[in-house]
Design a protein around this motif. Structure first.
Motif, PDB file in Angstrom:
ATOM      1  N   SER A  24      45.767  44.833  24.297  1.00  0.00           N
ATOM      2  CA  SER A  24      44.785  45.901  24.108  1.00  0.00           C
ATOM      3  C   SER A  24      43.426  45.350  23.706  1.00  0.00           C
ATOM      4  O   SER A  24      42.416  46.051  23.813  1.00  0.00           O
ATOM      5  CB  SER A  24      45.282  46.877  23.040  1.00  0.00           C
ATOM      6  OG  SER A  24      45.481  46.211  21.804  1.00  0.00           O
ATOM      7  N   SER A  25      43.388  44.095  23.243  1.00  0.00           N
ATOM      8  CA  SER A  25      42.119  43.488  22.848  1.00  0.00           C
ATOM      9  C   SER A  25      41.431  42.767  23.996  1.00  0.00           C
ATOM     10  O   SER A  25      40.292  42.335  23.875  1.00  0.00           O
ATOM     11  CB  SER A  25      42.352  42.486  21.701  1.00  0.00           C
ATOM     12  OG  SER A  25      42.943  43.109  20.592  1.00  0.00           O
ATOM     13  N   VAL A  26      42.124  42.618  25.130  1.00  0.00           N
ATOM     14  CA  VAL A  26      41.596  41.841  26.256  1.00  0.00           C
ATOM     15  C   VAL A  26      40.971  42.779  27.286  1.00  0.00           C
ATOM     16  O   VAL A  26      41.545  43.803  27.635  1.00  0.00           O
ATOM     17  CB  VAL A  26      42.724  41.020  26.928  1.00  0.00           C
ATOM     18  CG1 VAL A  26      42.161  40.211  28.098  1.00  0.00           C
ATOM     19  CG2 VAL A  26      43.377  40.099  25.908  1.00  0.00           C
ATOM     20  N   THR A  27      39.788  42.426  27.755  1.00  0.00           N
ATOM     21  CA  THR A  27      39.114  43.204  28.793  1.00  0.00           C
ATOM     22  C   THR A  27      39.532  42.678  30.165  1.00  0.00           C
ATOM     23  O   THR A  27      39.376  41.492  30.462  1.00  0.00           O
ATOM     24  CB  THR A  27      37.590  43.094  28.655  1.00  0.00           C
ATOM     25  OG1 THR A  27      37.204  43.602  27.372  1.00  0.00           O
ATOM     26  CG2 THR A  27      36.890  43.899  29.752  1.00  0.00           C
ATOM     27  N   GLY A  28      40.090  43.560  30.990  1.00  0.00           N
ATOM     28  CA  GLY A  28      40.560  43.147  32.313  1.00  0.00           C
ATOM     29  C   GLY A  28      39.450  43.120  33.341  1.00  0.00           C
ATOM     30  O   GLY A  28      38.541  43.952  33.321  1.00  0.00           O
ATOM     31  N   SER A  29      39.516  42.176  34.248  1.00  0.00           N
ATOM     32  CA  SER A  29      38.505  42.047  35.300  1.00  0.00           C
ATOM     33  C   SER A  29      38.996  42.599  36.633  1.00  0.00           C
ATOM     34  O   SER A  29      38.235  42.640  37.604  1.00  0.00           O
ATOM     35  CB  SER A  29      38.131  40.572  35.481  1.00  0.00           C
ATOM     36  OG  SER A  29      39.268  39.797  35.857  1.00  0.00           O
ATOM     37  N   GLY A  30      40.248  43.021  36.687  1.00  0.00           N
ATOM     38  CA  GLY A  30      40.799  43.521  37.937  1.00  0.00           C
ATOM     39  C   GLY A  30      40.492  44.990  38.175  1.00  0.00           C
ATOM     40  O   GLY A  30      39.752  45.624  37.404  1.00  0.00           O
ATOM     41  N   ALA A  31      41.062  45.523  39.227  1.00  0.00           N
ATOM     42  CA  ALA A  31      40.845  46.925  39.583  1.00  0.00           C
ATOM     43  C   ALA A  31      41.336  47.843  38.468  1.00  0.00           C
ATOM     44  O   ALA A  31      42.414  47.653  37.919  1.00  0.00           O
ATOM     45  CB  ALA A  31      41.571  47.246  40.886  1.00  0.00           C
ATOM     46  N   LYS A  32      40.512  48.816  38.108  1.00  0.00           N
ATOM     47  CA  LYS A  32      40.822  49.773  37.047  1.00  0.00           C
ATOM     48  C   LYS A  32      41.158  49.072  35.728  1.00  0.00           C
ATOM     49  O   LYS A  32      41.983  49.525  34.948  1.00  0.00           O
ATOM     50  CB  LYS A  32      41.978  50.700  37.462  1.00  0.00           C
ATOM     51  CG  LYS A  32      41.652  51.585  38.651  1.00  0.00           C
ATOM     52  CD  LYS A  32      42.782  52.539  38.946  1.00  0.00           C
ATOM     53  CE  LYS A  32      42.480  53.408  40.144  1.00  0.00           C
ATOM     54  NZ  LYS A  32      43.562  54.368  40.443  1.00  0.00           N
TER      55      LYS A  32
END
Length: 340
Positions: A24-32
């Motif tokens: 939950s602390s990590v920002t995802g770079s993928g779709a949505k």
């Protein structure tokens, strides 16, 4: 939102688990916002400082350099009080001045310094108000059938979820269903900071404004378009409780595509809410009052609620906003559609 509900690749989950990192602390770079292994590695490389989610959020919003903060938690973990303490230390010292006559203090005045949260709210609301040319649309909705539906589903949903379904839940689900219609795609979109590109979201992350004594927060029901009424009630209540308890995580306050602000419980007749940027619109929900209306040529008393849609005129035209409100009004006055 638990880690199991987050979008992440198996490799990302395995690496995060081995490193003891909360997804939950990590920002995802993928779709949505899907989290990949590289996102976890980047997070590990750039987040060596141990810090609570709330302290991190405050530091990011106020531009605090975490390298200057000394953590008071276990193993030097930085907490909210540590960030606020540094802000107090960095306040410029008052200039030395010649002694002046002491003026008698006016006991009828109370001066209260703005809290860090209040400062962030002030900054964001000012930016939204000055940046977006807004247009407000006001509609009245006959709540007769929605009130009846709530009475019908109250006990079944309470038995299933342990939560009481509210009018905000029903209105929220009606909003979500209409936002997913292709003809209303610009209501569920956002404009980039440069004002050159519109992003149309093919999913709905619904922000629900929650007022606290210290300020306003907007928890976000992610992927609300995939939820049944009972699922929506469960998720919204969980987020609202976390907000009121001060346990809302940064990820649970970001990524909204549309927002709702309900002041009906305070008896407000109508109001024009300020858009929660980068959303292109926000719905204001006012109180329901018994009013005389004409039905089939006769005057009858009906429970009438006022709704206000504030739109960013850079993205949404008045006609498109009006069409959305017509469809939303129809759904609320024929709410059985929500259960189909």
């Amino acid at each position: 939102m638990t880690d199991d509900k987050l979008r992440a690749t198996p490799a990302a989950r395995k690496l995060a688990d081995s490193l003891g990192i909360e997804l939950s602390s990590v920002t995802g770079s993928g779709a949505k916002g899907r989290i990949h292994k590289d996102d976890v590695e980047n997070y590990k490389a750039t987040n060596t400082v141990k810090i609570t989610p709330l302290a991190k959020k405050i530091a990011e919003d106020l531009g605090v350099d975490l390298a200057l903060v000394t953590g008071s938690g276990v193993n030097g973990k930085i907490k909210k009080r540590d960030v606020l303490a540094l802000l107090e230390e960095e306040k410029p010292a008052a200039p030395v001045a010649e002694p002046a006559p002491v003026a008698e203090e006016d006991t009828n005045l109370e001066k209260i310094p703005m809290s860090p949260m209040r400062k962030v709210i002030a900054q964001r609301m000012t930016e939204s108000y000055l940046k977006a040319p807004v247009f407000a649309l006001n509609y009245e909705v006959d709540m007769t059938n929605l009130i009846a539906l709530r009475k019908q589903v109250l006990d079944p949903i309470m038995d299933k979820t342990g939560n009481k379904v509210t009018f905000t839940d029903l209105i929220g689900l009606a909003v979500v269903r209409n936002l997913m219609k292709p003809e209303h795609k610009f209501i569920n979109s956002s404009l980039n900071p440069e004002g050159t590109e519109i992003t149309v979201h093919k999913y709905v992350n619904l922000g629900i404004a929650v007022g606290l004594d210290e300020g306003l927060l907007v928890p976000v029901v992610k992927d609300a378009d995939k939820m049944s009424l009972s699922e929506f009630v469960t998720e919204s209540k969980s987020l609202i409780k976390a907000t009121q308890a001060g346990k809302l995580k940064p990820d649970q306050m970001s990524g909204s595509t549309f927002s709702i602000s309900n002041l009906g419980m305070f008896g407000i007749d109508s109001f024009n809410p300020i858009i929660n940027q980068p959303n292109s619109a926000i719905l204001g929900v006012a109180a329901t009052h018994q009013k005389p209306v004409v039905v089939d040529g006769e005057i009858v008393i009906r429970p009438i609620m006022k709704l206000t849609l504030t739109i960013d005129h850079r993205v949404v035209d008045g006609m498109n906003g009006a069409k959305f409100m017509v469809d939303l009004k129809h759904t609320l006055e024929n709410p059985m559609e929500l259960l189909i």
